[in-house]
Structure formats: structure tokens, C-alpha cells
Design a protein around this motif. Structure first.
Motif, short mmCIF file in Angstrom:
data_model
loop_
_atom_site.label_atom_id
_atom_site.label_comp_id
_atom_site.label_asym_id
_atom_site.label_seq_id
_atom_site.Cartn_x
_atom_site.Cartn_y
_atom_site.Cartn_z
N LEU A 142 0.82 -1.20 0.00
CA LEU A 142 0.00 0.00 0.00
C LEU A 142 0.85 1.25 0.00
CD1 LEU A 142 -2.82 1.24 0.19
CD2 LEU A 142 -2.67 1.07 2.69
N VAL A 143 1.93 1.23 0.77
CA VAL A 143 2.82 2.40 0.80
C VAL A 143 3.47 2.62 -0.57
CG1 VAL A 143 4.93 3.31 1.82
CG2 VAL A 143 3.20 2.25 3.28
N GLY A 144 3.89 1.53 -1.21
CA GLY A 144 4.53 1.67 -2.53
C GLY A 144 3.56 2.17 -3.57
N TRP A 145 2.34 1.74 -3.53
CA TRP A 145 1.33 2.20 -4.50
C TRP A 145 1.06 3.68 -4.34
CZ3 TRP A 145 -3.83 3.82 -3.75
CH2 TRP A 145 -4.59 3.93 -4.90
N LEU A 146 0.98 4.11 -3.07
CA LEU A 146 0.75 5.53 -2.85
C LEU A 146 1.91 6.37 -3.35
CD1 LEU A 146 -0.80 5.44 0.75
CD2 LEU A 146 -1.98 5.98 -1.40
N ARG A 147 3.12 5.91 -3.18
CA ARG A 147 4.28 6.66 -3.67
C ARG A 147 4.28 6.75 -5.22
NH1 ARG A 147 9.27 4.38 0.08
NH2 ARG A 147 8.62 5.46 2.03
N ASN A 148 3.92 5.65 -5.86
CA ASN A 148 3.87 5.66 -7.32
C ASN A 148 2.83 6.63 -7.84
OD1 ASN A 148 5.93 3.77 -7.47
ND2 ASN A 148 4.50 2.02 -7.48
N ARG A 149 1.70 6.68 -7.20
CA ARG A 149 0.65 7.60 -7.63
C ARG A 149 1.09 9.05 -7.45
NH1 ARG A 149 -5.47 6.81 -6.25
NH2 ARG A 149 -5.34 8.60 -7.68
N ARG A 150 1.74 9.32 -6.34
CA ARG A 150 2.22 10.70 -6.16
C ARG A 150 3.26 11.07 -7.22
NH1 ARG A 150 2.96 10.64 0.41
NH2 ARG A 150 0.69 10.59 0.94
N ALA A 151 4.15 10.11 -7.51
CA ALA A 151 5.16 10.40 -8.54
C ALA A 151 4.52 10.63 -9.90
CB ALA A 151 6.17 9.24 -8.58
N ALA A 152 3.52 9.81 -10.24
CA ALA A 152 2.84 9.99 -11.53
C ALA A 152 2.12 11.30 -11.59
CB ALA A 152 1.85 8.81 -11.74
N ARG B 66 2.97 14.11 -10.05
CA ARG B 66 3.94 15.21 -10.24
C ARG B 66 4.42 15.28 -11.69
NH1 ARG B 66 5.62 13.64 -4.96
NH2 ARG B 66 7.24 12.28 -5.86
N GLU B 67 4.64 14.11 -12.34
CA GLU B 67 5.11 14.11 -13.74
C GLU B 67 4.06 14.72 -14.66
OE1 GLU B 67 6.09 10.15 -14.69
OE2 GLU B 67 7.87 10.08 -13.39
N SER B 68 2.78 14.41 -14.41
CA SER B 68 1.73 14.95 -15.26
C SER B 68 1.63 16.46 -15.11
CB SER B 68 0.38 14.29 -14.95
OG SER B 68 0.01 14.56 -13.60
N LEU B 69 1.87 16.97 -13.95
CA LEU B 69 1.82 18.40 -13.74
C LEU B 69 3.02 19.08 -14.41
CD1 LEU B 69 0.72 18.58 -9.97
CD2 LEU B 69 -0.61 19.20 -11.99
N GLY B 70 4.18 18.38 -14.46
CA GLY B 70 5.36 19.00 -15.07
C GLY B 70 5.23 19.08 -16.58
#
Length: 257
Positions: free
Chosen positions: A240-250, A252-256
């Protein structure tokens, strides 16, 4: 003169003082302190003060069996008829021999034992033909009575015979006398009561002792269950922690872009 309140008060005081002095004089002059020759009350006719006399050893030996016979037959009521000859005139006053033999006598009933019968604690007074004694009497076993002291007066008649002329219980001493049978019954009842109490205590403590092992086994069972829960839940938490980190990273990339 009487119109002035001050003068009226002064006149009243003078009259009161003049009245008190004559009354006091009359009371003192005509009062009497009584007859000094009769200060102790009326004189008893034909009264003769008894003369003190020692209670000799011969008199003690003569009084002892008389007192023992009186206590045994009259006080303990073993045979009231046999106490007639050793009872004094005051005790027999107004009674016939037949009435005395029925046991309805003016002597307090007491279950006296034969132990020390006829003995006395000390001599209260001793005159020429009269002796006052404090008598100690033991009760019969199992009677329920305590030991007793009684006031007794023994007198000598015109034939020289000693008789008990007065008898009155004075004081009771110590616990009541019980028989061996009563003591055995009391011990038996005490043992039965103790046994019943122990049974009730055991019955009351039984549920507690039975429930104790169950609670103990439950505590030890919680340890392996907790370990299994950690093994199962730990990977899920990591995923669950890893999934949440991946979503946050994705995100941020979409916003950039």
C-alpha cells in the motif's frame, strides 16, 4: 412626705429592716436542737448488745457438719426433711414440720455439689451464741450454675446445738459448670460447623480456579495469533505504501508536462 417616690422607697426599706430583726430573734430564741440524749433514734426495748466471743476450734468442728447437712438437704433440696433439725428458729418460723418436708421452705434452692461441703471462706462476726460466715459453695457438674458465696448465720440453741438461722446467696463466681457430655457435644458442634464452613469456601473458590487455566491459555494463544497477523499485514502495508508513492510520482510528472 409620702408624695415623694424617693422617700417612699426609703420608708419601705426601714420597715423591712425593723421587721427582720424581731423575727430572727424569735426564731433563734425559741428553736431547739433536739434531745442530745436520744441522738440515734428511739430506744429499742429489752435490747442487749451482744458480746464478741472468739470462734473456737471446738465450735468450728461442731458447726462444720451442721452447715454441710443444711446445704446438702435444704439448699440442694436432696431431702428437706433431714434439714429440719439443723434449721434455726427464724427459718422455721410459721412453718410446721409437714410443710417443711414438702420442700417449700424459705431457703434459696441451689444445686450444691458435695465438694468442700460445709466449708466457709471467712468468719464475718462471732458472738457468744451466734456466728456469721461467708460460705463458698461449688455447683454440681452440668447444672449450668456458677460457684457461689452465701451469707450464713449459725446460732446455738438452749440445748447447745448449732443451727443455721439465716442463709442468703451473695455472689456468683466464674463460668457455669458443664458436664463432660455437654463439653463433648459442644466440640462436636464446633467440628461440624468448621467442616460446613470449609465446604462452602471450597465451593465458592471452585469456579475461580477452573476459570484461571482458561484465561491463561487465552493469553498464550494471543502471542502466535499476533505473530501471524504481522506476517500477513506487513506485506500488505508495504504494497500500500509503494502504491501511494507511485501515484504521487505519476501526479507530479503529469503536472510537469
Amino acid at each position: 412626705m409620702l408624695k415623694s417616690p424617693r422617700r417612699r422607697r426609703r420608708l419601705t426599706k426601714i420597715v423591712v429592716v425593723l421587721a427582720i430583726f424581731p423575727l430572727a430573734y424569735l426564731g433563734i430564741h425559741y428553736s431547739t436542737g433536739g434531745n442530745p440524749e436520744n441522738a440515734n433514734g428511739p430506744v429499742v426495748a429489752n435490747y442487749v448488745q451482744p458480746k464478741r466471743s472468739p470462734f473456737t476450734e471446738a465450735e468450728r468442728r461442731a458447726v462444720h457438719p451442721v452447715l454441710a447437712q443444711f446445704i446438702k438437704y435444704a439448699v440442694a433440696r436432696e431431702d428437706p426433711g433431714k434439714a429440719w433439725d439443723v434449721a434455726g428458729p427464724d427459718l422455721r418460723s410459721g412453718m410446721t414440720r409437714k410443710e417443711w418436708d414438702t420442700g417449700a421452705i424459705p431457703v434459696v434452692n441451689y444445686p450444691a455439689a458435695h465438694k468442700g461441703l460445709g466449708s466457709w471462706s471467712y468468719v464475718k462476726y462471732s458472738y457468744a451464741d451466734t456466728v456469721g460466715l461467708e460460705v463458698f459453695v461449688f455447683p454440681k457438674p452440668g447444672s449450668g450454675y456458677s460457684a457461689m458465696t452465701a451469707d450464713a448465720e449459725v446460732v446455738k440453741d438452749h440445748d447447745g446445738r448449732w443451727q443455721v438461722n439465716y442463709w442468703m446467696p451473695e455472689k456468683f463466681h466464674g463460668p457455669a459448670a458443664v458436664s463432660a457430655k455437654q463439653v463433648k457435644a459442644a466440640k462436636k458442634n464446633a467440628r461440624a460447623y468448621a467442616k460446613k464452613s470449609n465446604t462452602q469456601k471450597t465451593a465458592a473458590a471452585a469456579p475461580t480456579s477452573a476459570a484461571q487455566p482458561i484465561r491463561t491459555r487465552g493469553i498464550w494463544l494471543a502471542v502466535p495469533v499476533g505473530l501471524l497477523s504481522l506476517i500477513i499485514l506487513a506485506p500488505l502495508v508495504l504494497l500500500l505504501v509503494g502504491w501511494l508513492r507511485n501515484r504521487r510520482a505519476a501526479a507530479r510528472e503529469s503536472l510537469g508536462t
